[in-house]
Design a protein around this motif. Structure first.
Motif, PDB file in Angstrom:
ATOM      1  N   MET A  37       0.837  -1.198   0.000  1.00  0.00           N
ATOM      2  CA  MET A  37       0.000   0.000   0.000  1.00  0.00           C
ATOM      3  C   MET A  37       0.874   1.251   0.000  1.00  0.00           C
ATOM      4  O   MET A  37       0.565   2.237  -0.677  1.00  0.00           O
ATOM      5  N   ALA A  38       1.979   1.232   0.752  1.00  0.00           N
ATOM      6  CA  ALA A  38       2.887   2.378   0.781  1.00  0.00           C
ATOM      7  C   ALA A  38       3.526   2.609  -0.584  1.00  0.00           C
ATOM      8  O   ALA A  38       3.706   3.757  -1.016  1.00  0.00           O
ATOM      9  N   ALA A  49      -2.344  11.493   0.541  1.00  0.00           N
ATOM     10  CA  ALA A  49      -3.030  10.531   1.398  1.00  0.00           C
ATOM     11  C   ALA A  49      -3.565   9.391   0.550  1.00  0.00           C
ATOM     12  O   ALA A  49      -4.017   9.610  -0.576  1.00  0.00           O
ATOM     13  N   THR A  50      -3.503   8.185   1.085  1.00  0.00           N
ATOM     14  CA  THR A  50      -4.057   7.008   0.410  1.00  0.00           C
ATOM     15  C   THR A  50      -4.930   6.242   1.392  1.00  0.00           C
ATOM     16  O   THR A  50      -4.523   5.979   2.527  1.00  0.00           O
ATOM     17  N   LEU A  51      -6.125   5.906   0.950  1.00  0.00           N
ATOM     18  CA  LEU A  51      -7.085   5.149   1.746  1.00  0.00           C
ATOM     19  C   LEU A  51      -7.083   3.698   1.293  1.00  0.00           C
ATOM     20  O   LEU A  51      -7.096   3.419   0.090  1.00  0.00           O
ATOM     21  N   ALA A  52      -7.077   2.775   2.240  1.00  0.00           N
ATOM     22  CA  ALA A  52      -7.357   1.382   1.893  1.00  0.00           C
ATOM     23  C   ALA A  52      -8.852   1.257   1.629  1.00  0.00           C
ATOM     24  O   ALA A  52      -9.671   1.852   2.332  1.00  0.00           O
ATOM     25  N   ALA A  66     -11.715   1.626   4.297  1.00  0.00           N
ATOM     26  CA  ALA A  66     -11.421   0.514   5.194  1.00  0.00           C
ATOM     27  C   ALA A  66     -10.810   0.959   6.514  1.00  0.00           C
ATOM     28  O   ALA A  66     -10.531   0.130   7.384  1.00  0.00           O
ATOM     29  N   GLY A  67     -10.564   2.269   6.696  1.00  0.00           N
ATOM     30  CA  GLY A  67     -10.055   2.760   7.962  1.00  0.00           C
ATOM     31  C   GLY A  67      -8.572   2.558   8.174  1.00  0.00           C
ATOM     32  O   GLY A  67      -8.088   2.600   9.314  1.00  0.00           O
ATOM     33  N   VAL A  68      -7.814   2.335   7.090  1.00  0.00           N
ATOM     34  CA  VAL A  68      -6.354   2.227   7.146  1.00  0.00           C
ATOM     35  C   VAL A  68      -5.788   3.185   6.103  1.00  0.00           C
ATOM     36  O   VAL A  68      -6.300   3.249   4.976  1.00  0.00           O
ATOM     37  N   TYR A  69      -4.735   3.920   6.471  1.00  0.00           N
ATOM     38  CA  TYR A  69      -4.251   5.007   5.620  1.00  0.00           C
ATOM     39  C   TYR A  69      -2.727   5.032   5.541  1.00  0.00           C
ATOM     40  O   TYR A  69      -2.031   4.583   6.453  1.00  0.00           O
ATOM     41  N   VAL A  70      -2.237   5.623   4.433  1.00  0.00           N
ATOM     42  CA  VAL A  70      -0.835   6.050   4.328  1.00  0.00           C
ATOM     43  C   VAL A  70      -0.866   7.553   4.085  1.00  0.00           C
ATOM     44  O   VAL A  70      -1.593   8.034   3.203  1.00  0.00           O
ATOM     45  N   PHE A  71      -0.081   8.287   4.867  1.00  0.00           N
ATOM     46  CA  PHE A  71      -0.040   9.739   4.737  1.00  0.00           C
ATOM     47  C   PHE A  71       1.377  10.219   4.484  1.00  0.00           C
ATOM     48  O   PHE A  71       2.343   9.650   5.017  1.00  0.00           O
TER      49      PHE A  71
END
Length: 242
Positions: free
Chosen positions: A129-130, A140-143, A177-182
């Motif tokens: 995901m990163a 920002a990226t949302l799962a 999905a409530g998981v993120y990369v910022f």
């Protein structure tokens, strides 16, 4: 060993301040992330921290709120696979404000970071995901997950004849999905108070700086919102261990 062209995040924020009213009576004496998955002897946040550590995270900031002392006491006694600090909101800041407040305690403010809601139980490759986030140059990226609909569906033909009954089919829509990369700079884009999903995210979407990462096929994901979710998560765990 191939060296990645960018640094994978090694720090994360876990948002663990919700009251979990729909999980009562489990949450009468503990915050929602401290509710145990039946049969595991470990609270939800314990599973999360183990997963984050396995994905290369060395430092986590846990944002506490409702019954914060219960969560802080467990963290102080647990044998954890990474360094954990806690922050407590002394007044309601909203989801965006709470995230900004917690991110201020990350040990490496000039590096990217993960974030996750404290009621999510999931397993998927965060590094992938990163990489997705980096390739798209996103702030920002949302799962994105495709949950199963909790009701059975009925399939019909064009004449209205019932063809089949489908138990809990996958939703046709992807959800956050409530998981993120910022990115490192994302903290400065968050509101001091308020909801970033109504302010920061829509602005980044318009600017094409917000990305969505669909969870890989077969990845496990479940939001623990109700007692039914706890029961189903425990059953899924037993099925996987057979």
């Amino acid at each position: 060993m191939t060296v990645p062209p960018f640094p994978y995040p090694t720090q994360a924020v876990v948002l663990a301040g919700g009251q979990g009213s729909r999980l009562r009576p489990y949450t009468d004496d503990r915050p929602k992330p401290m509710v145990e998955i039946p049969g595991t002897g470990t609270p939800i946040i314990g599973h999360q921290l183990t997963w984050l550590a396995a994905e290369g995270v060395t430092d986590a900031v846990v944002s506490c709120g409702h019954l914060a002392e219960v969560l802080q006491d467990w963290l102080s006694r647990a044998r954890l696979p990474l360094r954990v600090t806690t922050v407590v909101e002394t007044e309601p800041l909203g989801r965006g404000g709470g995230l900004k407040h917690a991110a201020a305690s990350l040990p490496r403010p000039d590096e990217p970071w993960y974030a996750t809601n404290g009621d999510i139980w999931t397993r998927f490759p965060l590094r992938e995901m990163a990489a997705f986030h980096h390739e798209r140059g996103a702030e920002a990226t949302l799962a994105l997950a495709r949950p199963r609909i909790p009701w059975g569906a009925v399939e019909t033909d064009e004449f209205g004849h019932v063809l089949d009954f489908i138990e809990s089919p996958p939703s046709p829509y992807l959800i956050n999905a409530g998981v993120y990369v910022f990115s490192a700079a994302f903290r400065d884009l968050l509101p001091v108070r308020g909801d970033h999903e109504r302010t920061t995210f829509p602005r980044l979407a318009r600017e094409r700086r917000l990305a969505g990462y669909p969870l890989p096929h077969g990845a496990y994901w479940r939001a623990i919102d109700t007692a039914k979710d706890l029961t189903e998560a425990a059953e899924e765990l037993r099925t996987q261990s057979r």
